[in-house]
Scaffold this active site. Structure first.
Site, PDB file in Angstrom:
ATOM      1  N   CYS A  57       0.808  -1.203  -0.080  1.00 31.27           N
ATOM      2  CA  CYS A  57       0.006  -0.001   0.056  1.00 31.27           C
ATOM      3  C   CYS A  57       0.937   1.196  -0.026  1.00 31.27           C
ATOM      4  O   CYS A  57       1.766   1.492   1.154  1.00 31.27           O
ATOM      5  CB  CYS A  57      -0.990   0.117   1.205  1.00 31.27           C
ATOM      6  N   TYR A  88      -8.085   4.168  -9.223  1.00 32.91           N
ATOM      7  CA  TYR A  88      -7.586   3.244  -8.197  1.00 32.91           C
ATOM      8  C   TYR A  88      -8.574   2.142  -8.166  1.00 32.91           C
ATOM      9  O   TYR A  88      -7.893   0.829  -7.999  1.00 32.91           O
ATOM     10  CB  TYR A  88      -7.807   3.909  -6.858  1.00 32.91           C
ATOM     11  N   GLU A 100       0.945  -0.278  -7.063  1.00 37.32           N
ATOM     12  CA  GLU A 100       1.068   0.897  -6.080  1.00 37.32           C
ATOM     13  C   GLU A 100       2.689   1.082  -5.881  1.00 37.32           C
ATOM     14  O   GLU A 100       3.166   0.433  -5.050  1.00 37.32           O
ATOM     15  CB  GLU A 100       0.362   0.857  -4.819  1.00 37.32           C
ATOM     16  N   ASP A 135      -2.454  -7.435   2.639  1.00 41.81           N
ATOM     17  CA  ASP A 135      -2.936  -6.774   1.390  1.00 41.81           C
ATOM     18  C   ASP A 135      -2.369  -7.647   0.267  1.00 41.81           C
ATOM     19  O   ASP A 135      -1.264  -7.869  -0.407  1.00 41.81           O
ATOM     20  CB  ASP A 135      -2.475  -5.369   1.075  1.00 41.81           C
ATOM     21  N   TYR A 140       0.059  -4.813  -5.204  1.00 43.15           N
ATOM     22  CA  TYR A 140       0.634  -4.813  -3.884  1.00 43.15           C
ATOM     23  C   TYR A 140       2.228  -5.466  -3.702  1.00 43.15           C
ATOM     24  O   TYR A 140       2.568  -5.723  -2.947  1.00 43.15           O
ATOM     25  CB  TYR A 140       0.098  -5.381  -2.624  1.00 43.15           C
ATOM     26  N   CYS A 204      -2.014   1.943   7.721  1.00 41.11           N
ATOM     27  CA  CYS A 204      -0.502   1.748   7.181  1.00 41.11           C
ATOM     28  C   CYS A 204      -0.042   0.366   7.337  1.00 41.11           C
ATOM     29  O   CYS A 204      -0.033   0.016   8.630  1.00 41.11           O
ATOM     30  CB  CYS A 204       0.325   2.694   8.139  1.00 41.11           C
ATOM     31  N   CYS A 213      19.985  -4.092   6.145  1.00 44.61           N
ATOM     32  CA  CYS A 213      20.665  -4.251   4.891  1.00 44.61           C
ATOM     33  C   CYS A 213      22.078  -3.875   5.090  1.00 44.61           C
ATOM     34  O   CYS A 213      22.375  -2.752   5.321  1.00 44.61           O
ATOM     35  CB  CYS A 213      19.750  -3.491   3.808  1.00 44.61           C
TER      36      CYS A 213
END
Length: 216
Positions: A57, A88, A100, A135, A140, A204, A213
C-alpha cells in the site's frame, strides 16, 4: 494463508489481451504536495533524480519516503502495468498490471540511491510475491523502477546483499522484488496523495522483516 478464488485471480498478471483499456487522458489529481507544497509533476529542479518504489500500500510507503532527508518530493501512483491512466478502482481488480508505487524525486548530493534502496528493503517484506501482509494482489507487489542500466545493477547488488542478510538471520524465503527500468508513471487520485498526512490515524500496512541491509 488461504486465498479465495477472487484473490488468486488478483495475483496473476494480466496480458495485453486481458488488461483493462484505460483512457487517453490523465485522471484528475493534486497539483502540489500536501506536506511541503512542492509541485507533484515535472519539470523538477535540475540535478534531481527519480526512483519508483512499490512496497505494498502506497500510503505508509509515501510517508516514510517524504520524511527521508534528501527527498525533494513524493507522489503516490501506479507503474509497471499495461492500462493507460488507470483509476484506483481499476488497479484493485488486478487487470491493469500496475503496482502501487511512490515516485521519489531526490537530491543525490543529500541522499544516495544506495541508501534509498537499503531503506526500501528494510522497510517492507520483499519476499511475499504478489502481496504485502493482508494486502493481496499484483498491485501490492514489491517493485523498484529505475532510470538506467547502472541503477538496475546497483539495485540488484543491494537486493543480493539483503538476501544474504535474510538468510544469515534464518530467513530462507527468496526476494521477489521486481527490478526494472521505469516506464510510464500515472499519479494516483488526489485523496491518495500524502494520505497519512491528511489522515494521521489512517491505515498503514508497512512492516519490515527486522533485518538490516548491509552497507556495500
Amino acid at each position: 494463508m488461504f486465498l479465495s478464488a477472487f484473490n488468486r485471480e488478483k495475483t496473476v498478471m494480466p496480458t495485453p489481451e486481458t488488461a483493462l483499456a484505460g483512457r487517453p487522458a490523465p485522471i484528475p489529481t493534486a497539483q502540489r504536495h500536501f506536506v511541503n507544497g512542492r509541485p507533484l509533476s515535472p519539470p523538477f529542479p535540475a540535478g534531481l533524480k527519480e526512483v519508483q518504489f512499490g512496497m505494498g500500500c502506497f500510503w505508509g510507503a509515501e510517508r516514510l519516503l517524504w520524511q527521508t532527508p534528501g527527498v525533494y518530493v513524493t507522489v503516490a501512483g501506479y507503474a509497471g502495468g499495461l492500462t493507460p491512466n488507470p483509476t484506483y478502482e481499476e488497479t484493485c481488480t488486478g487487470l491493469t498490471g500496475h503496482a502501487e508505487v511512490v515516485r521519489v524525486i531526490y537530491d543525490p548530493a543529500e541522499v544516495s540511491l544506495e541508501n534509498l534502496l537499503m531503506l526500501f528493503f528494510e522497510a517492507h517484506d520483499p519476499t511475499q510475491g504478489m502481496r504485502q501482509g493482508n494486502d493481496i494482489g499484483t498491485t501490492y507487489r514489491s517493485a523498484i523502477y529505475l532510470e538506467n542500466a547502472d541503477e538496475l545493477e546497483l539495485a540488484r547488488s543491494v537486493r543480493d546483499r539483503f538476501q544474504q542478510a535474510l538468510e544469515a538471520n534464518g530467513r530462507n524465503d527468496r526476494i521477489t522484488t521486481e527490478i526494472a527500468e521505469a516506464g510510464a508513471f500515472y499519479p494516483a487520485e488526489d485523496y491518495h496523495q500524502q494520505y497519512l498526512a491528511k489522515n494521521p490515524a489512517g491505515y498503514c500496512g508497512l512492516k519490515g522483516t527486522g533485518v538490516s541491509c548491509p552497507v556495500g
